[in-house]
Design a protein around this motif. Structure first.
Motif, PDB file in Angstrom:
ATOM      1  N   PRO A   9       7.417 -11.168  11.850  1.00  0.00           N
ATOM      2  CA  PRO A   9       8.794 -10.669  11.975  1.00  0.00           C
ATOM      3  C   PRO A   9       9.560 -10.770  10.661  1.00  0.00           C
ATOM      4  CG  PRO A   9       8.232 -12.056  13.851  1.00  0.00           C
ATOM      5  CD  PRO A   9       7.123 -12.214  12.833  1.00  0.00           C
ATOM      6  N   GLN A  10      10.056  -9.630  10.201  1.00  0.00           N
ATOM      7  CA  GLN A  10      10.847  -9.512   8.980  1.00  0.00           C
ATOM      8  C   GLN A  10      10.140 -10.083   7.753  1.00  0.00           C
ATOM      9  OE1 GLN A  10      13.876  -7.646   9.278  1.00  0.00           O
ATOM     10  NE2 GLN A  10      12.656  -7.316  11.120  1.00  0.00           N
ATOM     11  N   GLY A  11       8.805 -10.229   7.827  1.00  0.00           N
ATOM     12  CA  GLY A  11       8.042 -10.732   6.690  1.00  0.00           C
ATOM     13  C   GLY A  11       8.332 -12.183   6.355  1.00  0.00           C
ATOM     14  N   ARG A  12       8.865 -12.939   7.328  1.00  0.00           N
ATOM     15  CA  ARG A  12       9.195 -14.343   7.077  1.00  0.00           C
ATOM     16  C   ARG A  12       7.973 -15.113   6.580  1.00  0.00           C
ATOM     17  NH1 ARG A  12      12.864 -13.283  10.936  1.00  0.00           N
ATOM     18  NH2 ARG A  12      12.201 -14.073  12.924  1.00  0.00           N
ATOM     19  N   GLY A  13       8.183 -15.891   5.532  1.00  0.00           N
ATOM     20  CA  GLY A  13       7.114 -16.695   4.976  1.00  0.00           C
ATOM     21  C   GLY A  13       6.342 -16.005   3.861  1.00  0.00           C
ATOM     22  N   LEU A  14       6.604 -14.722   3.636  1.00  0.00           N
ATOM     23  CA  LEU A  14       5.910 -13.994   2.579  1.00  0.00           C
ATOM     24  C   LEU A  14       6.761 -13.925   1.323  1.00  0.00           C
ATOM     25  CD1 LEU A  14       4.496 -10.938   4.577  1.00  0.00           C
ATOM     26  CD2 LEU A  14       3.188 -12.865   3.648  1.00  0.00           C
ATOM     27  N   ALA A  15       6.117 -13.954   0.194  1.00  0.00           N
ATOM     28  CA  ALA A  15       6.827 -13.784  -1.077  1.00  0.00           C
ATOM     29  C   ALA A  15       7.385 -12.362  -1.138  1.00  0.00           C
ATOM     30  CB  ALA A  15       5.883 -14.034  -2.240  1.00  0.00           C
ATOM     31  N   PRO A  16       8.632 -12.194  -1.598  1.00  0.00           N
ATOM     32  CA  PRO A  16       9.228 -10.859  -1.678  1.00  0.00           C
ATOM     33  C   PRO A  16       8.376  -9.852  -2.448  1.00  0.00           C
ATOM     34  CG  PRO A  16      10.907 -12.526  -2.045  1.00  0.00           C
ATOM     35  CD  PRO A  16       9.583 -13.242  -1.983  1.00  0.00           C
ATOM     36  N   VAL A  17       7.658 -10.307  -3.466  1.00  0.00           N
ATOM     37  CA  VAL A  17       6.821  -9.390  -4.246  1.00  0.00           C
ATOM     38  C   VAL A  17       5.694  -8.815  -3.381  1.00  0.00           C
ATOM     39  CG1 VAL A  17       5.278 -11.168  -5.197  1.00  0.00           C
ATOM     40  CG2 VAL A  17       5.681  -9.033  -6.467  1.00  0.00           C
ATOM     41  N   ALA A  22       3.631  -3.915  -0.377  1.00  0.00           N
ATOM     42  CA  ALA A  22       2.926  -3.520   0.849  1.00  0.00           C
ATOM     43  C   ALA A  22       3.032  -2.016   1.096  1.00  0.00           C
ATOM     44  CB  ALA A  22       3.502  -4.280   2.044  1.00  0.00           C
ATOM     45  N   ALA A  23       1.975  -1.465   1.688  1.00  0.00           N
ATOM     46  CA  ALA A  23       2.033  -0.085   2.169  1.00  0.00           C
ATOM     47  C   ALA A  23       3.117  -0.034   3.251  1.00  0.00           C
ATOM     48  CB  ALA A  23       0.681   0.315   2.750  1.00  0.00           C
ATOM     49  N   THR A  24       3.564   1.157   3.600  1.00  0.00           N
ATOM     50  CA  THR A  24       4.614   1.288   4.617  1.00  0.00           C
ATOM     51  C   THR A  24       4.189   2.260   5.720  1.00  0.00           C
ATOM     52  OG1 THR A  24       5.692   3.060   3.383  1.00  0.00           O
ATOM     53  CG2 THR A  24       6.484   0.814   2.987  1.00  0.00           C
ATOM     54  N   ILE A  25       4.818   2.101   6.863  1.00  0.00           N
ATOM     55  CA  ILE A  25       4.740   3.091   7.935  1.00  0.00           C
ATOM     56  C   ILE A  25       6.162   3.296   8.443  1.00  0.00           C
ATOM     57  CG2 ILE A  25       2.355   2.761   8.703  1.00  0.00           C
ATOM     58  CD1 ILE A  25       3.385   0.884  10.893  1.00  0.00           C
ATOM     59  N   GLU A  26       6.488   4.527   8.751  1.00  0.00           N
ATOM     60  CA  GLU A  26       7.821   4.861   9.242  1.00  0.00           C
ATOM     61  C   GLU A  26       7.675   5.319  10.687  1.00  0.00           C
ATOM     62  OE1 GLU A  26      11.702   7.397   7.730  1.00  0.00           O
ATOM     63  OE2 GLU A  26       9.949   7.197   6.433  1.00  0.00           O
ATOM     64  N   ASP A  38      -1.491   4.111  17.338  1.00  0.00           N
ATOM     65  CA  ASP A  38      -2.195   4.478  16.109  1.00  0.00           C
ATOM     66  C   ASP A  38      -1.177   5.069  15.143  1.00  0.00           C
ATOM     67  OD1 ASP A  38      -4.601   3.758  17.286  1.00  0.00           O
ATOM     68  OD2 ASP A  38      -5.115   5.813  17.869  1.00  0.00           O
ATOM     69  N   THR A  39      -1.396   4.821  13.850  1.00  0.00           N
ATOM     70  CA  THR A  39      -0.476   5.328  12.837  1.00  0.00           C
ATOM     71  C   THR A  39      -1.227   5.519  11.525  1.00  0.00           C
ATOM     72  OG1 THR A  39       1.684   4.949  11.802  1.00  0.00           O
ATOM     73  CG2 THR A  39       0.277   3.010  12.125  1.00  0.00           C
ATOM     74  N   THR A  40      -0.587   6.158  10.582  1.00  0.00           N
ATOM     75  CA  THR A  40      -1.133   6.324   9.236  1.00  0.00           C
ATOM     76  C   THR A  40      -0.137   5.728   8.251  1.00  0.00           C
ATOM     77  OG1 THR A  40      -2.227   8.376   9.905  1.00  0.00           O
ATOM     78  CG2 THR A  40      -1.960   8.004   7.534  1.00  0.00           C
ATOM     79  N   ASP A  41      -0.616   4.844   7.365  1.00  0.00           N
ATOM     80  CA  ASP A  41       0.299   4.203   6.418  1.00  0.00           C
ATOM     81  C   ASP A  41       0.512   5.074   5.182  1.00  0.00           C
ATOM     82  OD1 ASP A  41      -1.818   3.749   4.640  1.00  0.00           O
ATOM     83  OD2 ASP A  41      -1.879   1.595   4.977  1.00  0.00           O
ATOM     84  N   SER A  42       1.358   4.609   4.274  1.00  0.00           N
ATOM     85  CA  SER A  42       1.724   5.368   3.072  1.00  0.00           C
ATOM     86  C   SER A  42       0.547   5.556   2.110  1.00  0.00           C
ATOM     87  CB  SER A  42       2.883   4.677   2.346  1.00  0.00           C
ATOM     88  OG  SER A  42       2.517   3.355   1.979  1.00  0.00           O
ATOM     89  N   GLY A  68      -6.769  -7.897   5.497  1.00  0.00           N
ATOM     90  CA  GLY A  68      -5.858  -8.808   4.818  1.00  0.00           C
ATOM     91  C   GLY A  68      -4.677  -8.132   4.162  1.00  0.00           C
ATOM     92  N   SER A  69      -4.665  -6.813   4.141  1.00  0.00           N
ATOM     93  CA  SER A  69      -3.541  -6.101   3.531  1.00  0.00           C
ATOM     94  C   SER A  69      -2.325  -6.121   4.461  1.00  0.00           C
ATOM     95  CB  SER A  69      -3.934  -4.658   3.201  1.00  0.00           C
ATOM     96  OG  SER A  69      -4.250  -3.952   4.379  1.00  0.00           O
ATOM     97  N   LEU A  70      -1.179  -5.846   3.872  1.00  0.00           N
ATOM     98  CA  LEU A  70       0.079  -5.873   4.606  1.00  0.00           C
ATOM     99  C   LEU A  70       0.654  -4.467   4.710  1.00  0.00           C
ATOM    100  CD1 LEU A  70       1.702  -8.934   2.779  1.00  0.00           C
ATOM    101  CD2 LEU A  70       0.377  -8.945   4.916  1.00  0.00           C
ATOM    102  N   VAL A  71       1.337  -4.205   5.821  1.00  0.00           N
ATOM    103  CA  VAL A  71       2.011  -2.924   6.014  1.00  0.00           C
ATOM    104  C   VAL A  71       3.430  -3.215   6.506  1.00  0.00           C
ATOM    105  CG1 VAL A  71       2.035  -0.736   7.267  1.00  0.00           C
ATOM    106  CG2 VAL A  71      -0.149  -1.745   6.572  1.00  0.00           C
ATOM    107  N   ARG A  72       4.410  -2.742   5.732  1.00  0.00           N
ATOM    108  CA  ARG A  72       5.822  -2.942   6.096  1.00  0.00           C
ATOM    109  C   ARG A  72       6.301  -1.792   6.978  1.00  0.00           C
ATOM    110  NH1 ARG A  72      10.354  -1.262   3.254  1.00  0.00           N
ATOM    111  NH2 ARG A  72       9.007  -0.827   1.470  1.00  0.00           N
ATOM    112  N   VAL A  73       6.951  -2.145   8.071  1.00  0.00           N
ATOM    113  CA  VAL A  73       7.437  -1.160   9.029  1.00  0.00           C
ATOM    114  C   VAL A  73       8.853  -0.733   8.648  1.00  0.00           C
ATOM    115  CG1 VAL A  73       7.996  -0.730  11.455  1.00  0.00           C
ATOM    116  CG2 VAL A  73       6.017  -2.163  10.848  1.00  0.00           C
TER     117      VAL A  73
END
Length: 195
Positions: A9-17, A22-26, A38-42, A68-73
């Motif tokens: 949730p909200q990337g808590r605990g992750l470094a801002p960098v 991170a890739a994104t999905i809208e 199912d979705t496709t990331d940036s 292990g990669s991250l995707v920001r919503v």
């Protein structure tokens, strides 16, 4: 297809960098309220999202993909009704009344200090206008209130959907696209005020 079954949730605990890289999905609310989609990331990767039943994904949340990669919503803009009080004759308390009536109908509502947002519904829009509120259709992100009575998928996995109810007799319409100077409610104003 890659899978993601962890949500931060909200990337808590992750470094801002890390969040920034991170890739994104809208996604609009219709998709984000589901725990499996199912979705496709940036980066063009197909991702199957499998979260615990009843999980809603919010704009700003981070999905952890199996590699292990991250995707920001990102909460995608969508058609919503933006509800504000009429400064010519109402008060901000009118929004509290509106939230009460919408809550009685189990409608997903986004609560903001100066406005409410709901998904488009002409019956509800008419009801709100009859309450002397300003209702405009806009393209904005939609983050309805959570909780046991939030009007969407709850922690117990149950889905609550809106069922429209027509209410007789209160036809009241404002043209709020024009300046409101001289807009007075009372005898002879041309609006129906029978309650």
């Amino acid at each position: 297809m890659l899978t993601a079954n962890k949500l931060m949730p909200q990337g808590r605990g992750l470094a801002p960098v890390l969040v920034k890289r991170a890739a994104t999905i809208e996604l609009d609310w219709d998709v984000r309220q589901k725990s499996r989609f199912d979705t496709t990331d940036s980066q063009g990767r197909r991702i199957g999202v499998f979260l615990p039943r009843g999980t809603a994904v919010r704009g700003g949340d981070i999905l952890v993909v199996e590699d292990g990669s991250l995707v920001r919503v990102i909460a995608a803009p969508q058609t919503v009704l933006r509800i504000t009080h009429c400064t010519a004759h109402g008060t901000p308390f009118d929004l509290v009344r509106a939230a009460y009536h919408l809550g009685n109908r189990h409608v997903p509502i986004e609560l903001q200090p100066d406005h409410l947002k709901i998904e488009p519904d002409h019956v509800l829009a008419d009801m709100l206008r009859a309450m002397h509120l300003i209702v405009n259709e806009v393209q904005e992100s939609f983050e309805p209130e959570g909780g046991a009575y939030g009007g969407h998928v709850t922690n117990d996995g149950h889905s609550h959907h809106h069922h429209g109810h027509a209410h007789a007799g209160h036809g009241h319409d404002h043209d709020h696209g024009k300046a409101q100077g001289g807009h007075v409610h009372g005898p002879g104003c041309g609006h129906d005020h029978s309650h």
